[in-house]
Design an enzyme around this catalytic site. Structure first.
Site, mmCIF file in Angstrom:
data_model
loop_
_atom_site.group_PDB
_atom_site.id
_atom_site.type_symbol
_atom_site.label_atom_id
_atom_site.label_comp_id
_atom_site.label_asym_id
_atom_site.label_seq_id
_atom_site.Cartn_x
_atom_site.Cartn_y
_atom_site.Cartn_z
ATOM 1 N N PRO A 1 0.824 -1.207 0.000
ATOM 2 C CA PRO A 1 0.000 0.000 0.000
ATOM 3 C C PRO A 1 0.862 1.263 0.000
ATOM 4 O O PRO A 1 1.836 1.358 0.738
ATOM 5 C CB PRO A 1 -0.799 -0.083 1.299
ATOM 6 N N ILE A 2 0.492 2.197 -0.859
ATOM 7 C CA ILE A 2 1.141 3.506 -0.890
ATOM 8 C C ILE A 2 0.043 4.541 -0.699
ATOM 9 O O ILE A 2 -0.899 4.606 -1.482
ATOM 10 C CB ILE A 2 1.877 3.746 -2.218
#
Length: 69
Positions: A2-3
């Protein structure tokens, strides 16, 4: 991996940002079933002359400034 990108107005303390990224990482790990080492959080801080509310730059209206705790 996840970013997450977080856009905030300038004026928050390092302690506030540290608490935010810690809690965001915890939530992402819990909800997305990932390890903390895979979480990336990017904080973009905007100056008051780069942010407007209702057609007025925040730097031109003191009532819209972040109140520091």
């Amino acid at each position: 991996m996840p970013i997450v990108m977080v856009n905030i107005k300038e004026g928050r303390t390092v302690e506030q940002k540290r608490a935010m990224v810690t809690k965001m990482t915890d939530v992402l790990c819990e909800t997305m079933n990932v390890k903390p080492a895979s979480v990336r959080i990017i904080i973009n801080e905007m100056k008051n002359d780069n942010f407007a509310i209702a057609g007025t730059l925040v730097c031109d209206d003191p009532s819209k400034q972040i109140k520091k705790n």
